[in-house]
Scaffold this motif. Structure first.
Motif, PDB file in Angstrom:
ATOM      1  N   MET A 143       0.847  -1.193   0.000  1.00 58.10           N
ATOM      2  CA  MET A 143       0.000   0.000   0.000  1.00 58.10           C
ATOM      3  C   MET A 143       0.880   1.239   0.000  1.00 58.10           C
ATOM      4  SD  MET A 143      -3.034   1.006   2.700  1.00 58.10           S
ATOM      5  CE  MET A 143      -4.067  -0.358   2.162  1.00 58.10           C
ATOM      6  N   THR A 144       0.571   2.169  -0.865  1.00 60.52           N
ATOM      7  CA  THR A 144       1.387   3.367  -0.973  1.00 60.52           C
ATOM      8  C   THR A 144       0.944   4.419   0.023  1.00 60.52           C
ATOM      9  OG1 THR A 144      -0.037   4.427  -2.608  1.00 60.52           O
ATOM     10  CG2 THR A 144       1.634   2.917  -3.454  1.00 60.52           C
ATOM     11  N   GLN A 145       1.830   5.399   0.238  1.00 66.27           N
ATOM     12  CA  GLN A 145       1.514   6.487   1.167  1.00 66.27           C
ATOM     13  C   GLN A 145       0.229   7.194   0.753  1.00 66.27           C
ATOM     14  OE1 GLN A 145       3.048   7.222   3.889  1.00 66.27           O
ATOM     15  NE2 GLN A 145       2.504   9.309   4.441  1.00 66.27           N
ATOM     16  N   ALA A 146       0.031   7.392  -0.546  1.00 65.66           N
ATOM     17  CA  ALA A 146      -1.142   8.122  -1.018  1.00 65.66           C
ATOM     18  C   ALA A 146      -2.437   7.374  -0.754  1.00 65.66           C
ATOM     19  CB  ALA A 146      -1.003   8.411  -2.515  1.00 65.66           C
ATOM     20  N   GLU A 147      -2.365   6.041  -0.564  1.00 66.13           N
ATOM     21  CA  GLU A 147      -3.572   5.267  -0.324  1.00 66.13           C
ATOM     22  C   GLU A 147      -4.026   5.357   1.126  1.00 66.13           C
ATOM     23  OE1 GLU A 147      -1.920   1.633  -1.955  1.00 66.13           O
ATOM     24  OE2 GLU A 147      -3.441   1.642  -3.520  1.00 66.13           O
ATOM     25  N   PHE A 148      -3.166   5.781   2.012  1.00 63.78           N
ATOM     26  CA  PHE A 148      -3.549   5.984   3.404  1.00 63.78           C
ATOM     27  C   PHE A 148      -4.296   7.304   3.542  1.00 63.78           C
ATOM     28  CE2 PHE A 148       0.006   3.034   4.278  1.00 63.78           C
ATOM     29  CZ  PHE A 148      -0.617   2.170   5.165  1.00 63.78           C
ATOM     30  N   ALA A 149      -5.324   7.284   4.348  1.00 67.11           N
ATOM     31  CA  ALA A 149      -6.013   8.536   4.644  1.00 67.11           C
ATOM     32  C   ALA A 149      -5.086   9.448   5.424  1.00 67.11           C
ATOM     33  CB  ALA A 149      -7.273   8.263   5.466  1.00 67.11           C
ATOM     34  N   PRO A 150      -5.057  10.733   5.104  1.00 67.86           N
ATOM     35  CA  PRO A 150      -4.258  11.659   5.912  1.00 67.86           C
ATOM     36  C   PRO A 150      -4.812  11.766   7.320  1.00 67.86           C
ATOM     37  CG  PRO A 150      -5.615  12.852   4.322  1.00 67.86           C
ATOM     38  CD  PRO A 150      -5.747  11.407   3.996  1.00 67.86           C
ATOM     39  N   ARG A 151      -3.894  11.872   8.280  1.00 71.01           N
ATOM     40  CA  ARG A 151      -4.309  12.044   9.677  1.00 71.01           C
ATOM     41  C   ARG A 151      -4.551  13.506   9.986  1.00 71.01           C
ATOM     42  NH1 ARG A 151       1.288   9.686  11.575  1.00 71.01           N
ATOM     43  NH2 ARG A 151       1.752  11.182   9.915  1.00 71.01           N
ATOM     44  N   SER A 152      -3.675  14.361   9.511  1.00 69.86           N
ATOM     45  CA  SER A 152      -3.717  15.796   9.809  1.00 69.86           C
ATOM     46  C   SER A 152      -3.911  16.577   8.524  1.00 69.86           C
ATOM     47  CB  SER A 152      -2.411  16.217  10.492  1.00 69.86           C
ATOM     48  OG  SER A 152      -1.285  15.766   9.743  1.00 69.86           O
ATOM     49  N   LEU A 153      -4.980  17.382   8.488  1.00 70.65           N
ATOM     50  CA  LEU A 153      -5.306  18.177   7.309  1.00 70.65           C
ATOM     51  C   LEU A 153      -5.360  19.637   7.756  1.00 70.65           C
ATOM     52  CD1 LEU A 153      -7.189  15.390   7.387  1.00 70.65           C
ATOM     53  CD2 LEU A 153      -7.803  16.189   5.112  1.00 70.65           C
ATOM     54  N   LEU A 154      -4.316  20.389   7.432  1.00 71.48           N
ATOM     55  CA  LEU A 154      -4.158  21.747   7.941  1.00 71.48           C
ATOM     56  C   LEU A 154      -4.638  22.785   6.935  1.00 71.48           C
ATOM     57  CD1 LEU A 154      -2.969  23.696  10.120  1.00 71.48           C
ATOM     58  CD2 LEU A 154      -0.822  23.603   8.817  1.00 71.48           C
ATOM     59  N   TYR A 155      -5.598  23.617   7.367  1.00 72.33           N
ATOM     60  CA  TYR A 155      -6.016  24.747   6.549  1.00 72.33           C
ATOM     61  C   TYR A 155      -4.923  25.817   6.558  1.00 72.33           C
ATOM     62  CZ  TYR A 155     -10.803  22.909   6.525  1.00 72.33           C
ATOM     63  OH  TYR A 155     -11.912  22.124   6.347  1.00 72.33           O
ATOM     64  N   VAL A 156      -4.568  26.283   5.374  1.00 68.46           N
ATOM     65  CA  VAL A 156      -3.562  27.335   5.228  1.00 68.46           C
ATOM     66  C   VAL A 156      -4.173  28.462   4.405  1.00 68.46           C
ATOM     67  CG1 VAL A 156      -1.238  27.909   4.465  1.00 68.46           C
ATOM     68  CG2 VAL A 156      -1.750  25.575   5.234  1.00 68.46           C
ATOM     69  N   PRO A 157      -4.348  29.650   4.977  1.00 69.10           N
ATOM     70  CA  PRO A 157      -4.949  30.757   4.221  1.00 69.10           C
ATOM     71  C   PRO A 157      -4.103  31.108   2.999  1.00 69.10           C
ATOM     72  CG  PRO A 157      -4.845  31.266   6.573  1.00 69.10           C
ATOM     73  CD  PRO A 157      -4.013  30.036   6.362  1.00 69.10           C
ATOM     74  N   ALA A 158      -4.724  31.106   1.841  1.00 74.27           N
ATOM     75  CA  ALA A 158      -3.980  31.413   0.622  1.00 74.27           C
ATOM     76  C   ALA A 158      -3.491  32.850   0.591  1.00 74.27           C
ATOM     77  CB  ALA A 158      -4.835  31.127  -0.600  1.00 74.27           C
ATOM     78  N   SER A 159      -4.128  33.708   1.373  1.00 74.21           N
ATOM     79  CA  SER A 159      -3.746  35.125   1.392  1.00 74.21           C
ATOM     80  C   SER A 159      -2.635  35.434   2.387  1.00 74.21           C
ATOM     81  CB  SER A 159      -4.971  35.983   1.731  1.00 74.21           C
ATOM     82  OG  SER A 159      -5.560  35.560   2.956  1.00 74.21           O
ATOM     83  N   ASN A 160      -2.155  34.415   3.093  1.00 76.55           N
ATOM     84  CA  ASN A 160      -1.124  34.607   4.118  1.00 76.55           C
ATOM     85  C   ASN A 160       0.200  34.017   3.625  1.00 76.55           C
ATOM     86  OD1 ASN A 160       0.566  34.429   6.422  1.00 76.55           O
ATOM     87  ND2 ASN A 160      -1.195  34.312   7.795  1.00 76.55           N
ATOM     88  N   ALA A 161       1.055  34.861   3.079  1.00 76.16           N
ATOM     89  CA  ALA A 161       2.314  34.393   2.493  1.00 76.16           C
ATOM     90  C   ALA A 161       3.194  33.700   3.523  1.00 76.16           C
ATOM     91  CB  ALA A 161       3.057  35.570   1.866  1.00 76.16           C
ATOM     92  N   ARG A 162       3.220  34.219   4.737  1.00 72.99           N
ATOM     93  CA  ARG A 162       4.047  33.619   5.785  1.00 72.99           C
ATOM     94  C   ARG A 162       3.548  32.215   6.137  1.00 72.99           C
ATOM     95  NH1 ARG A 162       4.109  33.433  11.418  1.00 72.99           N
ATOM     96  NH2 ARG A 162       6.194  33.380  12.335  1.00 72.99           N
ATOM     97  N   ALA A 163       2.240  32.048   6.211  1.00 79.32           N
ATOM     98  CA  ALA A 163       1.682  30.734   6.519  1.00 79.32           C
ATOM     99  C   ALA A 163       1.986  29.729   5.417  1.00 79.32           C
ATOM    100  CB  ALA A 163       0.177  30.843   6.741  1.00 79.32           C
ATOM    101  N   LEU A 164       1.902  30.174   4.165  1.00 75.96           N
ATOM    102  CA  LEU A 164       2.220  29.280   3.046  1.00 75.96           C
ATOM    103  C   LEU A 164       3.677  28.845   3.085  1.00 75.96           C
ATOM    104  CD1 LEU A 164       0.290  31.062   0.155  1.00 75.96           C
ATOM    105  CD2 LEU A 164      -0.171  28.768   1.028  1.00 75.96           C
ATOM    106  N   GLU A 165       4.564  29.754   3.404  1.00 79.46           N
ATOM    107  CA  GLU A 165       5.980  29.420   3.478  1.00 79.46           C
ATOM    108  C   GLU A 165       6.260  28.479   4.642  1.00 79.46           C
ATOM    109  OE1 GLU A 165       9.819  28.983   2.568  1.00 79.46           O
ATOM    110  OE2 GLU A 165       8.297  29.966   1.326  1.00 79.46           O
ATOM    111  N   LYS A 166       5.677  28.782   5.784  1.00 78.04           N
ATOM    112  CA  LYS A 166       5.879  27.956   6.977  1.00 78.04           C
ATOM    113  C   LYS A 166       5.366  26.538   6.774  1.00 78.04           C
ATOM    114  CE  LYS A 166       5.058  27.980  11.992  1.00 78.04           C
ATOM    115  NZ  LYS A 166       4.441  28.725  13.131  1.00 78.04           N
ATOM    116  N   ALA A 167       4.345  26.372   5.959  1.00 79.46           N
ATOM    117  CA  ALA A 167       3.726  25.066   5.759  1.00 79.46           C
ATOM    118  C   ALA A 167       4.698  24.039   5.179  1.00 79.46           C
ATOM    119  CB  ALA A 167       2.509  25.204   4.849  1.00 79.46           C
ATOM    120  N   HIS A 168       5.728  24.506   4.473  1.00 76.69           N
ATOM    121  CA  HIS A 168       6.705  23.579   3.893  1.00 76.69           C
ATOM    122  C   HIS A 168       7.370  22.713   4.965  1.00 76.69           C
ATOM    123  CE1 HIS A 168       6.952  24.962  -0.334  1.00 76.69           C
ATOM    124  NE2 HIS A 168       6.555  26.123   0.164  1.00 76.69           N
ATOM    125  N   ALA A 169       7.585  23.269   6.139  1.00 74.83           N
ATOM    126  CA  ALA A 169       8.332  22.564   7.180  1.00 74.83           C
ATOM    127  C   ALA A 169       7.440  21.806   8.161  1.00 74.83           C
ATOM    128  CB  ALA A 169       9.198  23.562   7.953  1.00 74.83           C
TER     129      ALA A 169
END
Length: 270
Positions: free
Chosen positions: A1-27
């Motif tokens: 079973m591949t990683q993509a077939e597992f349901a995600p445990r954590s689904l984080l909303y990231v405001p598209a209008s918040n550049a800092r939040a989008l950048e931070k989300a990478h880590a």
């Protein structure tokens, strides 16, 4: 079973209008990022948010599944949102306030897995039909809006919505799709979040939607098998001989073995 077939445990909303939040989300260790064009974005910044979303998705988030939440049926922003996500490589599109399968129609042509938010009494009654729709990949409990629609007093708690919450899980399981718990609003209440996340797993949800980065690690832990569960599953699988048998004072059968193996596969994902 591949990683993509597992349901995600954590689904984080990231405001598209918040550049800092989008950048931070990478880590962050979130299994899925939901780049939000809806509630988290003020009306006068919707166009800006769409551009930022396209740039972020095009640049990519290494090792993460990416979804976008668009504005819902009846919103003057939905058509522009759909145009903005067209052609992007997405793992999901989140549609808010889905009250019937027809609310999925505007997004069907995109060919992206759809995640329907169940947020109203009408949606609760239609959840089985929504989950059975071939375009639907998962249900998301939108409990803030549901509580508002039910006219619950502040502080009523999830118990007042227990029937509705279980109806979402039942509909998802009947449709053979994923289901995700709603957000926890008190971002400074870490013990409260952990308790609710554990409750969500106990109710049968695959994971939980999040509104703050501080909730990610606790969510992943709450929805991951514990060491005790892993040890018990390993022992059960090792002892199974096929069919019904007595095991440590109880009867087990193939169904229990399959559940134990599924738990061990989920534990292997890390």
């Amino acid at each position: 079973m591949t990683q993509a077939e597992f349901a995600p445990r954590s689904l984080l909303y990231v405001p598209a209008s918040n550049a800092r939040a989008l950048e931070k989300a990478h880590a962050l260790a979130a299994d899925m990022l939901i780049i939000d064009l809806e509630d988290a974005v003020p009306a006068d910044r919707k166009a800006e948010a769409r551009g930022a979303m396209r740039a972020a998705v095009t640049a990519g988030f290494s090792g993460k599944r990416i979804a976008v939440r668009i504005n819902g049926t009846g919103s003057p922003h939905q058509a522009a949102d759909l145009a903005a996500v067209s052609g992007l490589a997405l793992d999901g599109l989140v549609l808010p306030k889905v009250d019937a399968p027809t609310d999925l129609d505007p997004a069907r042509a995109l060919g992206v897995p759809l995640f329907a938010m169940i947020e109203t009494p009408a949606a609760i009654y239609a959840a089985r039909a929504i989950a059975a729709d071939p375009a639907t990949h998962g249900l998301i409990a939108g409990l803030n809006d549901l509580a508002h629609e039910l006219r619950l007093p502040d502080g009523a708690g999830r118990g007042a919505m227990s029937h509705a919450i279980q109806a979402i899980v039942l509909a998802a399981r009947a449709g053979g799709i994923w289901c995700f718990d709603g957000v926890y609003n008190a971002i400074d209440d870490a013990p409260g979040f952990v308790a609710e996340a554990r409750e969500g797993r106990a109710l049968g949800f695959d994971g939980k939607t999040l509104i703050h980065p501080s909730q990610v690690e606790a969510c992943n832990s709450a929805f991951a098998p514990s060491e005790r569960e892993i040890a018990a599953a390993e022992a059960l699988v090792a002892a199974a001989t096929g069919g019904a048998q007595r095991y440590e004072g109880r009867m087990i059968e193939d169904m229990h073995v399959a559940a134990a193996k599924a738990l061990l596969e989920r534990a292997d994902r890390g």
